[in-house]
Design a protein around this motif. Structure first.
Motif, PDB file in Angstrom:
ATOM      1  N   ILE A  35       0.824  -1.215   0.000  1.00  3.15           N
ATOM      2  CA  ILE A  35       0.000   0.000   0.000  1.00  3.15           C
ATOM      3  C   ILE A  35       0.858   1.265   0.000  1.00  3.15           C
ATOM      4  O   ILE A  35       0.334   2.373   0.143  1.00  3.15           O
ATOM      5  CB  ILE A  35      -0.966   0.017   1.210  1.00  3.15           C
ATOM      6  N   GLN A  91      -6.461   0.404   0.022  1.00  7.72           N
ATOM      7  CA  GLN A  91      -5.369   0.592  -0.938  1.00  7.72           C
ATOM      8  C   GLN A  91      -4.308   1.570  -0.447  1.00  7.72           C
ATOM      9  O   GLN A  91      -3.289   1.763  -1.114  1.00  7.72           O
ATOM     10  CB  GLN A  91      -5.939   1.098  -2.273  1.00  7.72           C
ATOM     11  N   SER A  92      -4.556   2.200   0.690  1.00  9.59           N
ATOM     12  CA  SER A  92      -3.600   3.186   1.195  1.00  9.59           C
ATOM     13  C   SER A  92      -3.755   3.329   2.698  1.00  9.59           C
ATOM     14  O   SER A  92      -4.762   2.894   3.282  1.00  9.59           O
ATOM     15  CB  SER A  92      -3.830   4.544   0.529  1.00  9.59           C
TER      16      SER A  92
END
Length: 391
Positions: A35, A91-92
Motif C-alpha cells: 500500500i 489501498q492506502s
C-alpha cells in the motif's frame, strides 16, 4: 444446562475479540509494501484502533442503560466483521485509518459487554476461561496467514477469511439469542440477584476504592503490552538472531493462554485474590530473571512472564461487582477498559523513547516499575475485600 450453553456462546464471541488483535503485527510486513506505507506506520494504526476502543469503552455504560448485553455484542461483532473485510480491501494508509477506528469501536464494546456479563452471572473460573478463549482467537490469525501465504494468497485473503470467521461467529451468536432470556428466567426462579440499575461513570467512580481498580488495569496493561511489543527487540539487543527472537516472542502469548485456561480449573477454589497473588509471585520471578537468564534460554522467561500475567486481567475484572456493587459494574468495567487501553497505547511508546536514551537494558526496570504499581493496587483491593468479610 441453559447457563452452560449460553457460556459456550459467550466464549465463541470472545474468540471473535481475539481474532483481529494479532492480525496487524503478523501481516504488517506484507501490508506496508503493498500500500506504499512506511514500516513505522503500524504504530499509528495501532493507536487509532486503541482510540476507537477507548471511545467505545467509555460509551458502554450509557449504551448498557438503553440496550441489552446481547444486542450490544451482536452489533459490535458485526462492526468488527465489516471492518476486517474493508481493511483487506484498503489501498492506502489513508483508507486504513478510518477503518482502524471502526475496528476499535467494535472491539471495545464486545470486551466491556461480555466482561461485565460474566462478572455478574458466572464464577471466577468461567471468567478465566473467557480470557483463555481470547488467547485462542489471537493464535488463529497468524496460523491462518502461515498456511495461505505459501499457497500464493495475499494478506488481503487473510483478512477476508478472518472477516468470514467473524460472520460465522455472529450467526452462531444470533442463533443463541433465546438463551439470554431463558437464562434470566432461570436465575429469577433460583432467586439470584438481578443486575439492577446501572450507575453513571461519575456515580460509580465515587465508590470506595474504585481508583485502585483503574490504577490496576492501567499498570497491568502497561506492563503486558510493553512486554508484547519490546521483548523480541530486547532479545535481539542481547545477541539473539531476529528470526529466533520472533519465534520466541509468541511464547508470552502461549504462556498467558495456557495460564488462563489452567487457572479456570482451580480459580473457584483459590478465588480471585488468591490467583492474583499466585500470578504475582510467578510474574516477579520472571521479571527478576530477565537480566540474568542467557538469551538463548529467554523462552523460559517469556513463558514465566506469560503464566504470571495470566490471572491478573480476568481476576481483577471478576472482582468488580463484588467490590463495588452490581449497579456500578457496567460503568466501572467501561472505565477499567479505558484505563487499560490508555496504558496499552501510551506506555510501550514511552519505553521506546526512554530506551533510545538509556538503552534496552532498562527493560526489566521499566516493567518492574509497573509491576510494583500493580501489586500496590491489588493489595489495596484485597484489603477492601477483607473489610467486607469476603476473605
Amino acid at each position: 444446562m441453559i447457563s452452560t450453553l449460553l457460556l459456550i456462546v459467550i466464549y465463541l464471541s470472545f474468540i471473535s475479540l481475539g481474532l483481529p488483535d494479532s492480525m496487524l503485527g503478523a501481516s504488517w510486513p506484507l501490508i506496508y509494501p503493498s500500500i506504499g506505507a512506511d514500516v513505522s506506520q503500524a504504530g499509528v494504526i495501532s493507536m487509532v484502533v486503541c482510540s476507537g476502543t477507548i471511545v467505545s469503552s467509555l460509551s458502554f455504560s450509557t449504551l448498557r442503560r438503553r440496550f441489552s448485553t446481547r444486542s450490544i455484542t451482536a452489533v459490535s461483532i458485526l462492526i468488527t466483521s465489516i471492518s476486517l473485510f474493508l481493511f483487506g480491501r484498503a489501498q492506502s494508509i489513508a483508507m486504513i485509518l478510518p477503518i482502524a477506528l471502526l475496528l476499535g469501536l467494535g472491539g471495545g464494546c464486545v470486551d466491556s459487554a461480555l466482561n461485565n456479563y460474566v462478572s455478574l452471572h458466572y464464577s471466577t473460573g468461567a471468567m478465566s476461561f473467557l480470557h483463555g478463549f481470547w488467547g485462542v482467537g489471537t493464535t488463529i490469525g497468524p496460523i491462518l496467514l502461515g498456511v495461505i501465504i505459501p499457497l500464493g494468497y495475499t494478506w488481503r485473503t487473510g483478512y477476508s477469511a478472518i472477516s468470514a470467521i467473524q460472520g460465522v461467529i455472529l450467526v452462531l451468536f444470533l442463533i443463541g439469542f433465546p438463551l439470554w432470556k431463558l437464562n434470566e428466567e432461570k436465575e429469577k426462579e433460583e432467586g439470584k440477584e438481578e443486575d439492577g440499575p446501572t450507575l453513571t461513570m461519575k456515580e460509580a467512580i465515587k465508590r470506595n476504592g474504585a481508583v485502585f481498580a483503574l490504577l490496576g488495569f492501567f499498570s497491568y496493561c502497561s506492563l503486558e503490552n510493553t512486554i508484547m511489543v519490546w521483548n523480541a527487540t530486547y532479545m535481539v539487543s542481547k545477541g539473539l538472531g531476529e528470526a529466533v527472537a520472533a519465534s520466541y516472542a509468541s511464547l508470552f502469548f502461549w504462556g498467558m493462554t495456557i495460564g488462563r485456561i489452567s487457572t479456570g480449573f482451580v480459580a473457584n477454589r483459590a478465588g480471585d485474590a488468591g490467583m492474583i497473588r499466585i500470578g504475582g509471585i510467578i510474574l516477579l520471578i520472571g521479571i527478576i530473571s530477565v537480566p540474568f537468564v542467557p538469551v538463548s534460554y529467554f523462552w523460559v522467561v517469556l513463558l514465566l512472564l506469560g503464566l504470571g500475567a495470566a490471572p491478573f486481567y480476568p481476576m481483577m475484572m471478576h472482582q468488580t461487582p463484588i467490590l463495588y456493587g452490581r449497579d456500578a459494574s457496567a460503568a466501572l468495567i467501561g472505565l477499567q477498559m479505558t484505563s487499560a487501553y490508555v496504558g496499552s497505547t501510551l506506555m510501550p511508546p514511552l519505553f521506546g523513547a526512554l530506551s533510545k536514551i538509556s538503552g534496552m537494558g532498562i527493560f526489566p526496570l521499566y516493567i518492574g516499575f509497573f509491576f510494583l504499581i500493580l501489586i500496590f493496587s491489588t493489595e489495596k483491593k484485597r484489603s477492601l475485600l477483607q473489610k467486607k468479610g469476603m476473605l
